[in-house]
Design a protein around this motif. Structure first.
Motif, PDB file in Angstrom:
ATOM      1  N   THR A  53       0.775  -1.378  -0.058  1.00  9.89           N
ATOM      2  CA  THR A  53       0.220   0.380  -0.389  1.00  9.89           C
ATOM      3  C   THR A  53       0.686   1.255   0.393  1.00  9.89           C
ATOM      4  N   GLU A  57      -0.423   5.057  -0.015  1.00 15.60           N
ATOM      5  CA  GLU A  57      -0.642   5.805   0.842  1.00 15.60           C
ATOM      6  C   GLU A  57       0.087   7.363   0.987  1.00 15.60           C
ATOM      7  N   ALA A  64      -5.566   7.178   4.793  1.00 12.84           N
ATOM      8  CA  ALA A  64      -5.749   5.805   5.328  1.00 12.84           C
ATOM      9  C   ALA A  64      -5.895   4.971   3.933  1.00 12.84           C
ATOM     10  N   ILE A  66      -6.571   1.063   4.024  1.00 19.11           N
ATOM     11  CA  ILE A  66      -7.357   0.103   5.202  1.00 19.11           C
ATOM     12  C   ILE A  66      -7.300  -1.649   4.606  1.00 19.11           C
ATOM     13  N   THR A  67      -6.486  -2.343   4.910  1.00 18.29           N
ATOM     14  CA  THR A  67      -7.008  -3.871   4.212  1.00 18.29           C
ATOM     15  C   THR A  67      -7.138  -4.821   5.461  1.00 18.29           C
ATOM     16  N   HIS A  68      -6.866  -6.390   5.150  1.00 15.48           N
ATOM     17  CA  HIS A  68      -6.918  -7.051   5.761  1.00 15.48           C
ATOM     18  C   HIS A  68      -6.265  -7.337   7.760  1.00 15.48           C
ATOM     19  N   LYS A  69      -4.994  -6.638   6.917  1.00 13.05           N
ATOM     20  CA  LYS A  69      -3.944  -6.473   7.863  1.00 13.05           C
ATOM     21  C   LYS A  69      -4.036  -5.369   9.364  1.00 13.05           C
ATOM     22  N   ASN A  70      -4.660  -4.425   9.279  1.00 18.27           N
ATOM     23  CA  ASN A  70      -4.636  -3.391   9.558  1.00 18.27           C
ATOM     24  C   ASN A  70      -6.558  -2.972  10.315  1.00 18.27           C
ATOM     25  N   ARG A  73     -11.582  -4.735  13.815  1.00 14.52           N
ATOM     26  CA  ARG A  73     -12.231  -6.083  13.931  1.00 14.52           C
ATOM     27  C   ARG A  73     -13.783  -5.711  13.941  1.00 14.52           C
ATOM     28  N   ASN A  98     -11.348  -8.790   7.395  1.00 16.80           N
ATOM     29  CA  ASN A  98     -11.011  -9.230   8.609  1.00 16.80           C
ATOM     30  C   ASN A  98     -10.471 -10.526   7.865  1.00 16.80           C
ATOM     31  N   ALA A 260     -12.406   3.536  11.728  1.00 15.36           N
ATOM     32  CA  ALA A 260     -10.595   3.733  12.230  1.00 15.36           C
ATOM     33  C   ALA A 260     -10.723   4.800  11.469  1.00 15.36           C
TER      34      ALA A 260
END
Length: 706
Positions: A53, A57, A64, A66-70, A73, A98, A260
């Motif tokens: 990313t 970025e 931001a 936002i992916t499954h890493k950050n 939940r 997620n 987020a």
């Protein structure tokens, strides 16, 4: 009584829409608002091995990525349950961002939040993803031989009476053919959009939805907050047609991004993103077999189908629904089947099941008429049932004979010569076709608040949905009639979860459902009118909580299996076909319908014409093209997915009988969906009459006639 029921009252939302004052989901201002866009998976099944990313970025204006890493939940989607109808809300069971798993080509793998929409969209294209690709099954036609019987549901998946296969083998006249329909997409004028704003653990969502309860309850479960902490606002929806009943990734991810970043987030999906993240109508292959005596009496009727689900969700369409009620055959067998593929879930699209099922059924009936040398209307009336042909249940209301008589008169059916290719207008071949329309009448649990003031003004509050059909105007007419006041004195508030509960707008059931609650509240007010002088107003509410409404809805759905309630009609089409090029033009169209009580003549005429236009699109133009190797949609835009334009559509003449159904609130049967049913069949039958060529695979494009 004011006599306002049935009148062509001008729409209450008309001035706001025509002057630009009506606000849609992507038009609500918030200080410090941000904009979001999606990055889509480019494989049909696999896992994300790495996601870069950095370039996204670094793009100016990006806040931001936002992916499954950050991603924050969220709770996994719970299994569906008929006890909790709100569990049917999510379009898929994927826990977006997620998980590193990819389940369809187009699944969001990142959401970019930026200071402008342009920055968000460009940055979303800069996210680099490497995948571990796993074997995927995406070719519907190749998978058809593996189909299994569709799971049973309250809507029904098939029926049996006698031995239809044996009767077919013994019948002196037989039609036994296969018909196919392609995938379709809704293409509402307003693409899916969400504006989300968090204040602590309270959430406000402006959403383009036709189901406020679904949005509210699903987001509450997904983000683990009380339902009461969520307000959903959607007074205006720019078209839905079923595509905005469920919650799709865009809604959840816009809310997630707002959480987020701590700022309001707006995401208006591009047309391409709508195709890749919002389900459409599934393709189908169907067999219809008819056996008849030489006088036209049906001895056997077989209708089976295969449609497509996704591994992550979807539901089989009620393709044989109309067939189960249409013709008085001595032996009947209907059964629906499904295959499950690595594609996005299918979803409801106007008259799901009945619209495509009627194409196959009504084409087959037309084929039988030609084999018998009978008039297609006479054949239908020869087999018109007095009771539900499968189980003998009574029809709550069925005036199909009268609809056919009215339609045939208005259309001039008597001028038709029966032989294919026998009618011409200059170089053009002329064809006339007919087909039956049918759609079940639904009613769901609803609440309403009504207040009558001493000055004669009335306030109605209900969290219903306005997608262009004039819902507020209809309920104002209903309240005015019930309380004996002028319709102009009635104000209706709608489209906000803070108002009394209303069900989603689907199945042509909203008007009847809300009407029952409004009428109940008005009856309570009538009993308390003596309080007007003392209090200056009288108010009343109708309905109960979510559980009570769920139970009432289930009871109403189940009761429809014991007592058949449905709208019906007759569709008449005249086409011109160029014998040299195969070009098809719709010259005239007439629809005659039994839709029970008509509340507003102007909005009902618009709804009926709109359904016919959609049916013409299904017949001649619409087709979602899916690459059978990758599962990717290849025409995700209105430049390549063809819909009818004004030049394609003649004046459409619509009529209705106006006879109420005593088993429904105010005698309503619903008008939004019945008018698409049978249209494709009528067009296909007219094309055959013009050319002598039978097209059994939609859409009917010129290459299929040459």
């Amino acid at each position: 009584m004011t006599g306002v029921i049935g009148q062509p009252v001008d729409r209450k939302d008309g001035p706001a829409k025509t002057t630009g004052q009506a606000r849609y989901a992507a038009e609500y201002p918030y200080p410090d608002i941000t904009y979001a866009a999606l990055t889509h998976a480019t494989i049909s099944r696999g896992r994300i091995e790495s996601i870069d990313t950095a370039e996204a970025e670094a793009h100016p204006g990006v806040i931001a990525v936002i992916t499954h890493k950050n991603a924050p939940r969220t709770k996994p989607t719970a299994p569906t349950s008929l006890i909790d109808l709100n569990s049917l809300a999510p379009g898929t069971n994927v826990n977006y961002l997620n998980t590193d798993e990819v389940h369809w080509d187009g699944q969001p793998v990142a959401i970019v939040v930026a200071e402008s929409a342009d920055a968000a969209r460009h940055a979303a294209s800069l996210v680099r993803v490497r995948y571990q690709t796993l074997p995927a099954t995406v070719d519907f036609q190749a998978a058809v031989p593996t189909a299994v019987k569709q799971k049973s549901s309250p809507l029904g998946t098939g029926a049996k009476k006698g031995d239809a296969q044996k009767a077919l083998a013994q019948a002196p006249v037989v039609v036994d053919e296969q018909y196919t329909t392609p995938p379709h997409h809704h293409n509402a004028i307003e693409p899916h959009a969400t504006t989300a704003y968090w204040e602590g653990d309270k959430l406000t969502v402006h959403e383009t939805t036709q189901n406020i309860p679904y949005v509210r309850t699903h987001l509450a479960k997904k983000f683990d907050i009380p339902v009461g902490n969520i307000r959903v606002v959607c007074p205006f929806v720019g078209g839905g047609f079923g595509g905005k009943i469920n919650l799709w990734p865009g809604t959840v991810l816009a809310v997630l991004a707002a959480k987020a970043t701590g700022r309001p987030v707006r995401m208006s999906l591009s047309r391409k993103s709508v195709y890749r993240t919002v389900g459409g109508r599934a393709p189908s292959t169907q067999r219809v077999a008819l056996g008849a005596e030489r006088d036209g009496k049906l001895t056997s009727l077989i209708h089976t189908s295969v449609t497509r689900l996704g591994h992550v969700g979807g539901a089989g369409e009620q393709i044989v629904s109309m067939t189960n009620h249409a013709y008085d055959a001595a032996n009947i067998h209907t059964q629906q089947h499904t295959v499950t593929l690595d594609v996005l879930s299918n979803t409801s699209m106007r008259a799901p099941g009945e619209s495509i099922g009627s194409f196959a059924l009504e084409s087959a009936v037309d084929e039988l008429a030609y084999q018998l040398g009978m008039d297609p209307i006479d054949l239908r009336m020869r087999n018109e049932p007095a009771r539900n042909p499968v189980n003998g249940n009574k029809f709550g209301h069925r005036m199909l004979r009268e609809a056919y008589a009215l339609g045939a008169e208005k259309f001039g059916w008597a001028a038709r010569t029966p032989e294919p290719g026998s009618m011409r207008d200059g170089k053009w071949l002329v064809g006339m076709g007919v087909a039956t329309a049918y759609h079940p009448a639904w009613q769901f649990g609803s609440n309403a608040y009504v207040r009558l003031n001493q000055d004669g003004t009335v306030l109605v509050k209900v969290a219903m949905h306005e997608m262009g059909m004039g819902a507020a105007t209809a309920q104002a007419q209903i309240a005015a009639d019930a309380l004996n006041v002028p319709v102009d004195s009635v104000t209706v508030q709608w489209g906000d979860s803070e108002l009394p509960f209303a069900p989603g707008a689907g199945g042509s059931g909203q008007t009847a459902s809300v009407a029952a609650a409004v009428l109940d509240a008005c009856r309570k007010i009538d009993k308390k009118r003596r309080e007007l002088d003392r209090k200056g107003f009288v108010e009343a509410t109708s309905g109960g909580g979510d559980l009570r409404n769920n139970l009432k809805t289930l009871q109403l759905v189940l009761s429809s299996r014991r007592h058949v309630k449905a709208a019906s009609g007759a569709q008449f089409c005249e086409v011109r076909v160029d014998p040299e090029t195969g070009e098809i033009r719709i010259a005239r169209f007439v629809g005659a319908f039994d839709v029970g009580t008509v509340i507003n003549a102007k909005t009902v005429a618009s709804q009926l014409r709109g359904g016919i236009v959609m049916g013409i699109g299904m017949a001649l133009a619409e087709e979602t093209l899916v690459d059978p190797r990758t599962g990717r949609i290849m025409n995700p835009s209105l430049s390549e997915y063809h819909v009818p334009v004004h030049a394609d559509i003649p004046d459409i003449d619509v009529h209705w009988l106006g006879e109420p159904d005593p088993n429904m609130p105010l005698g309503l049967l619903g008008v939004g969906e019945v008018s698409i049913v049978g249209v494709a069949g009528a067009v296909a039958n007219a094309v055959f009459h013009a050319t002598g060529k039978r097209v059994r695979d939609l859409p009917i494009t010129l290459d299929k006639l040459l």
